[in-house]
Design a protein around this motif. Sequence first.
Motif, PDB file in Angstrom:
ATOM      1  N   ALA A 112       0.819  -1.220   0.000  1.00 23.24           N
ATOM      2  CA  ALA A 112       0.000   0.000   0.000  1.00 23.24           C
ATOM      3  C   ALA A 112       0.853   1.271   0.000  1.00 23.24           C
ATOM      4  CB  ALA A 112      -0.970   0.008   1.182  1.00 23.24           C
ATOM      5  N   THR A 113       1.944   1.239  -0.736  1.00 23.91           N
ATOM      6  CA  THR A 113       2.748   2.454  -0.918  1.00 23.91           C
ATOM      7  C   THR A 113       2.056   3.297  -1.986  1.00 23.91           C
ATOM      8  OG1 THR A 113       4.127   1.076  -2.353  1.00 23.91           O
ATOM      9  CG2 THR A 113       4.950   1.526  -0.148  1.00 23.91           C
ATOM     10  N   GLU A 114       1.066   4.051  -1.539  1.00 22.70           N
ATOM     11  CA  GLU A 114       0.196   4.768  -2.464  1.00 22.70           C
ATOM     12  C   GLU A 114      -0.493   5.915  -1.751  1.00 22.70           C
ATOM     13  OE1 GLU A 114      -2.039   0.961  -2.784  1.00 22.70           O
ATOM     14  OE2 GLU A 114      -3.833   2.214  -2.706  1.00 22.70           O
ATOM     15  N   PHE A 116      -3.072   9.633  -2.911  1.00 28.43           N
ATOM     16  CA  PHE A 116      -3.748  10.268  -4.038  1.00 28.43           C
ATOM     17  C   PHE A 116      -4.303  11.624  -3.642  1.00 28.43           C
ATOM     18  CE2 PHE A 116      -8.229   9.711  -2.874  1.00 28.43           C
ATOM     19  CZ  PHE A 116      -8.190   8.668  -1.972  1.00 28.43           C
ATOM     20  N   ARG A 147       4.320  10.775   4.172  1.00 34.90           N
ATOM     21  CA  ARG A 147       3.822   9.906   5.244  1.00 34.90           C
ATOM     22  C   ARG A 147       3.920   8.425   4.879  1.00 34.90           C
ATOM     23  NH1 ARG A 147       3.275   7.040   8.441  1.00 34.90           N
ATOM     24  NH2 ARG A 147       1.998   6.901  10.313  1.00 34.90           N
ATOM     25  N   VAL A 148       3.952   8.153   3.552  1.00 36.31           N
ATOM     26  CA  VAL A 148       4.009   6.750   3.121  1.00 36.31           C
ATOM     27  C   VAL A 148       5.318   6.450   2.378  1.00 36.31           C
ATOM     28  CG1 VAL A 148       2.708   6.985   0.955  1.00 36.31           C
ATOM     29  CG2 VAL A 148       2.457   4.874   2.324  1.00 36.31           C
ATOM     30  N   ALA A 188      -2.238  10.569  -8.487  1.00 36.73           N
ATOM     31  CA  ALA A 188      -1.911   9.455  -7.600  1.00 36.73           C
ATOM     32  C   ALA A 188      -0.426   9.160  -7.708  1.00 36.73           C
ATOM     33  CB  ALA A 188      -2.739   8.218  -7.947  1.00 36.73           C
ATOM     34  N   ILE A 190       2.361   5.985  -6.713  1.00 38.18           N
ATOM     35  CA  ILE A 190       2.447   4.589  -6.259  1.00 38.18           C
ATOM     36  C   ILE A 190       3.890   4.122  -6.264  1.00 38.18           C
ATOM     37  CG2 ILE A 190       0.108   4.023  -7.075  1.00 38.18           C
ATOM     38  CD1 ILE A 190       1.344   2.702  -9.533  1.00 38.18           C
ATOM     39  N   PHE A 239      -2.394   7.737  10.502  1.00 35.38           N
ATOM     40  CA  PHE A 239      -2.233   8.462   9.246  1.00 35.38           C
ATOM     41  C   PHE A 239      -3.567   8.931   8.674  1.00 35.38           C
ATOM     42  CE2 PHE A 239      -1.752   3.865   9.014  1.00 35.38           C
ATOM     43  CZ  PHE A 239      -2.801   3.493   8.206  1.00 35.38           C
ATOM     44  N   LEU A 244      -3.897   8.566   2.117  1.00 35.36           N
ATOM     45  CA  LEU A 244      -3.275   7.294   1.769  1.00 35.36           C
ATOM     46  C   LEU A 244      -4.355   6.279   1.427  1.00 35.36           C
ATOM     47  CD1 LEU A 244      -0.617   6.828   4.608  1.00 35.36           C
ATOM     48  CD2 LEU A 244      -0.584   8.373   2.627  1.00 35.36           C
ATOM     49  N   GLY A 245      -4.054   5.416   0.464  1.00 41.51           N
ATOM     50  CA  GLY A 245      -4.955   4.312   0.189  1.00 41.51           C
ATOM     51  C   GLY A 245      -5.290   3.535   1.454  1.00 41.51           C
ATOM     52  N   ALA A 246      -4.316   3.453   2.353  1.00 43.32           N
ATOM     53  CA  ALA A 246      -4.467   2.679   3.590  1.00 43.32           C
ATOM     54  C   ALA A 246      -5.611   3.158   4.470  1.00 43.32           C
ATOM     55  CB  ALA A 246      -3.151   2.694   4.367  1.00 43.32           C
ATOM     56  N   TYR A 248      -8.589   3.881   3.221  1.00 41.90           N
ATOM     57  CA  TYR A 248      -9.854   3.657   2.535  1.00 41.90           C
ATOM     58  C   TYR A 248     -10.262   2.187   2.485  1.00 41.90           C
ATOM     59  CZ  TYR A 248      -9.405   8.564   1.597  1.00 41.90           C
ATOM     60  OH  TYR A 248      -9.286   9.917   1.779  1.00 41.90           O
ATOM     61  N   GLY A 249      -9.396   1.300   1.959  1.00 37.29           N
ATOM     62  CA  GLY A 249      -9.746  -0.119   1.859  1.00 37.29           C
ATOM     63  C   GLY A 249     -10.277  -0.683   3.167  1.00 37.29           C
TER      64      GLY A 249
ATOM     65  N   HIS B 110      -5.451   2.961  -5.533  1.00 34.37           N
ATOM     66  CA  HIS B 110      -5.945   4.160  -4.854  1.00 34.37           C
ATOM     67  C   HIS B 110      -6.394   3.880  -3.420  1.00 34.37           C
ATOM     68  CE1 HIS B 110      -5.999   6.401  -8.675  1.00 34.37           C
ATOM     69  NE2 HIS B 110      -6.218   5.199  -9.170  1.00 34.37           N
ATOM     70  N   TYR B 111      -7.047   2.721  -3.218  1.00 31.59           N
ATOM     71  CA  TYR B 111      -7.728   2.484  -1.946  1.00 31.59           C
ATOM     72  C   TYR B 111      -7.150   1.329  -1.145  1.00 31.59           C
ATOM     73  CZ  TYR B 111     -10.827   5.535  -4.551  1.00 31.59           C
ATOM     74  OH  TYR B 111     -11.314   6.565  -5.303  1.00 31.59           O
ATOM     75  N   ALA B 112      -5.967   0.852  -1.573  1.00 28.78           N
ATOM     76  CA  ALA B 112      -5.280  -0.211  -0.821  1.00 28.78           C
ATOM     77  C   ALA B 112      -6.179  -1.417  -0.578  1.00 28.78           C
ATOM     78  CB  ALA B 112      -4.719   0.333   0.496  1.00 28.78           C
ATOM     79  N   THR B 113      -6.988  -1.770  -1.556  1.00 29.26           N
ATOM     80  CA  THR B 113      -7.779  -3.003  -1.465  1.00 29.26           C
ATOM     81  C   THR B 113      -6.845  -4.159  -1.813  1.00 29.26           C
ATOM     82  OG1 THR B 113      -8.522  -2.413  -3.679  1.00 29.26           O
ATOM     83  CG2 THR B 113     -10.053  -2.011  -1.884  1.00 29.26           C
ATOM     84  N   GLU B 114      -6.086  -4.585  -0.831  1.00 30.16           N
ATOM     85  CA  GLU B 114      -5.038  -5.566  -1.064  1.00 30.16           C
ATOM     86  C   GLU B 114      -4.682  -6.270   0.238  1.00 30.16           C
ATOM     87  OE1 GLU B 114      -2.513  -2.092  -2.207  1.00 30.16           O
ATOM     88  OE2 GLU B 114      -0.944  -3.094  -1.048  1.00 30.16           O
ATOM     89  N   VAL B 148     -10.666  -6.440   4.344  1.00 28.22           N
ATOM     90  CA  VAL B 148     -10.494  -5.337   3.385  1.00 28.22           C
ATOM     91  C   VAL B 148     -11.486  -5.467   2.215  1.00 28.22           C
ATOM     92  CG1 VAL B 148      -8.614  -6.341   1.992  1.00 28.22           C
ATOM     93  CG2 VAL B 148      -8.671  -3.850   2.410  1.00 28.22           C
ATOM     94  N   ALA B 246      -2.140  -2.092   3.925  1.00 26.66           N
ATOM     95  CA  ALA B 246      -2.328  -0.873   4.713  1.00 26.66           C
ATOM     96  C   ALA B 246      -1.545  -0.871   6.026  1.00 26.66           C
ATOM     97  CB  ALA B 246      -3.815  -0.661   4.986  1.00 26.66           C
ATOM     98  N   GLY B 249       2.943   0.036   4.284  1.00 26.73           N
ATOM     99  CA  GLY B 249       3.407   1.316   3.730  1.00 26.73           C
ATOM    100  C   GLY B 249       3.550   2.412   4.780  1.00 26.73           C
TER     101      GLY B 249
END
Lengths: 415, 415
Positions: A112-114, A116, A147-148, A188, A190, A239, A244-246, A248-249, B110-114, B148, B246, B249
């Motif tokens: 999740a090194t992302e 946006f 931060r990421v 974004a 990544i 965070f 960060l994507g982190a 949201y998921g 984008h959303y760290a769905t992983e 997730v 998440a 990162g």
Amino acid sequence: MAPGAISLPPSANGTDGTNGTKEIINGTNLPTKTQNGLPIPAGLDASKLIITKSPSPRAVPDAASAFATEDTICTDHMITCAWDRTRGWSAPELKPFGPFSLMPTASVLHYATECFEGLKVYRGFDGRLRLFRPDCNTRRFLRSAARVSLPAFDPDELEKLLVALVAFDGPKWLPRDEPGAFLYLRPALIGTQSTLGVCTPTKALLFVTLSYMKKMDSPGGLKLCTSPEDTVRAWAGGFGHAKLGANYGPSLVAAQAARDKGYDQILWLYGPEGYCTEAGASNFMVVWTDKESGKTQIVTAPLDDSIILDGITRRSLLQLARDRLGDEVEVVEKKYTMNEVIEAQREGRLRETFAVGTAYFVTPVSVVHHRGIDIHIDIGDGYGGKYALLFTQWLKDIMYGGEDHPWGLVVPEEA
Amino acid sequence: MAPGAISLPPSANGTDGTNGTKEIINGTNLPTKTQNGLPIPAGLDASKLIITKSPSPRAVPDAASAFATEDTICTDHMITCAWDRTRGWSAPELKPFGPFSLMPTASVLHYATECFEGLKVYRGFDGRLRLFRPDCNTRRFLRSAARVSLPAFDPDELEKLLVALVAFDGPKWLPRDEPGAFLYLRPALIGTQSTLGVCTPTKALLFVTLSYMKKMDSPGGLKLCTSPEDTVRAWAGGFGHAKLGANYGPSLVAAQAARDKGYDQILWLYGPEGYCTEAGASNFMVVWTDKESGKTQIVTAPLDDSIILDGITRRSLLQLARDRLGDEVEVVEKKYTMNEVIEAQREGRLRETFAVGTAYFVTPVSVVHHRGIDIHIDIGDGYGGKYALLFTQWLKDIMYGGEDHPWGLVVPEEA
């Protein structure tokens, strides 16, 4: 790390005033300055933009087909810019929108090194294209990247790239004869390094798409459900303040559970006290009559513990309230609890609540469900009370050219 | 959601005993059962595996070149399997290792769905290939996916796919004449839906790679630095127990700061009390003489608040201690603070500390730095004290065939 505490490392900021000559070789910019005999990685440089026009431009969808499938429709072009630790930022490219090739071992797919950003492009009623405070987005993007552990960049150069993409695709995709329409810019960043192992990425990709986005500030008001007691979105020392994507998921499970119960979004509470923080992925505000002073207050969660996003709509709305409402309304950024909101409603002091953000704009909240109780809030004719309407109008005027304001950045178009 | 509280939704679990006939059309399996006239999405089904042999197999690198670049070297093949909400899981494919094509709007970017898993493949001293408790990894993977909002699958089917990949590439990449060698299996699951908007992915991709991984349980001992007071890795109500991107990162900034100060990893503390949780991305254990009872205890953080990962090495080591050490050592899963560790060390009661996990295996910790103080712990000849050595030997025996044990799953190879 505090949101403001970012300094650009020299390795990623070659675009300062001392920058020497640059050259483009095979689409990448090689560092030309040296320090102790070592090349200095190149900074992000919008002046090196390489433009490749799409050979197969697509038709602009009509309103019915823009959201006919769940796939987001993007415009003909996107911007990409690769970074690696040694060479720095390559020459940015404006090129046909299309898929990326990523190794299965790419950092972003595992760690999740992302991060946006999101901002809208507005076709004004004066016929001009505008961005709303893009400098705020590019600076927040830089803080999120730090931060990421993603690379730094000059945010002003990124703003130039945003403007370039909007200027290129805007005239076709946001036609002059459709004032009031908007598109959505999504920068974004990544981590692309192909290494399985938890480490700071040495390669990254910045990209920007321009796409359709549903209008979400519809009448009727949002129905919120407070977060389950065993689920926390963000925490002090985490965070939540960074995009960060982190963030949201992991929030999707609770959001889906809320929808299954008939609510639109979660109202995220924090701590045993139940502090109100965010509504879905938007900031949340209440307007109430203060119990002690009897004053009308706009209250929203503070930024100092880094739990909530430093929203640009949030910041702008509070600024407008301070500038234009004078003594009529007191702007208060402080921790406040769900129980205080309930108490205000019971005592007839709760005047308005709304979610604010790029997606929801200023959307009134009609119901908050909390631990078995529905709290109903008056939203007038569906678009909110006095203050929601006032902020909506002021912001729209700036976004769509009803008012000439420094927050509205006009994007030049060819005649 | 508690780690154990997963039930497979019917929409993603078509491989139960009632499964009807299936057919393969163009490499995807179409659902053949219907319910109320609607097709039932297909479950993950290893029996449908489609094998495409690499036309250009690569040479196996020697020890010097396996880690010559930072890019992880993978074997010739990988496994992929696409999912969508309507059709369910497609037929899995074993095919040449290579890049993915992902849209710039893909959810995972984008959303760290992983989420992911990691386990090693061991070439035993008896010449056989083994996995260590892969059923634990596939079940934890399922729990991570649920956390997730990624699709469910039958973990036994995934285990069959892991075995298939190892059986296919193992004989060449882990040759029989190199006992003691290992490779690293990385199952991962990502949201691939091309929608900008925070929503549960309706498309996903499961993939498995087999790659080189550096031996990290090297002599000398780990040097840890406790987490900065303003940085928290995971929190109650969050997702620290799940193997989500998440979690990783956002930890890189603190990890890099620790390395810059000369330490190998962060020892993550939690809360104002400073509870010890994880060391880097591994579990953390101490062996001490209990102050009250005078007993030797192996102490490690508990699983009940979902802050730490339910590590398979952790779980196995504790089980072995309970089964084989009898009254000699008490196994204690409880919250314990950094101050208690310091006190034990000052009073001469601290016997060992080690990090345990797939990457670090059982690695003794020689130094913990906390708020300006270095705590030194004896690590014997570099490989740890009595218990670290005992657990290392017991686990290695199971992994490399020194002991016939149900935790060591032998992978069949063609003769």
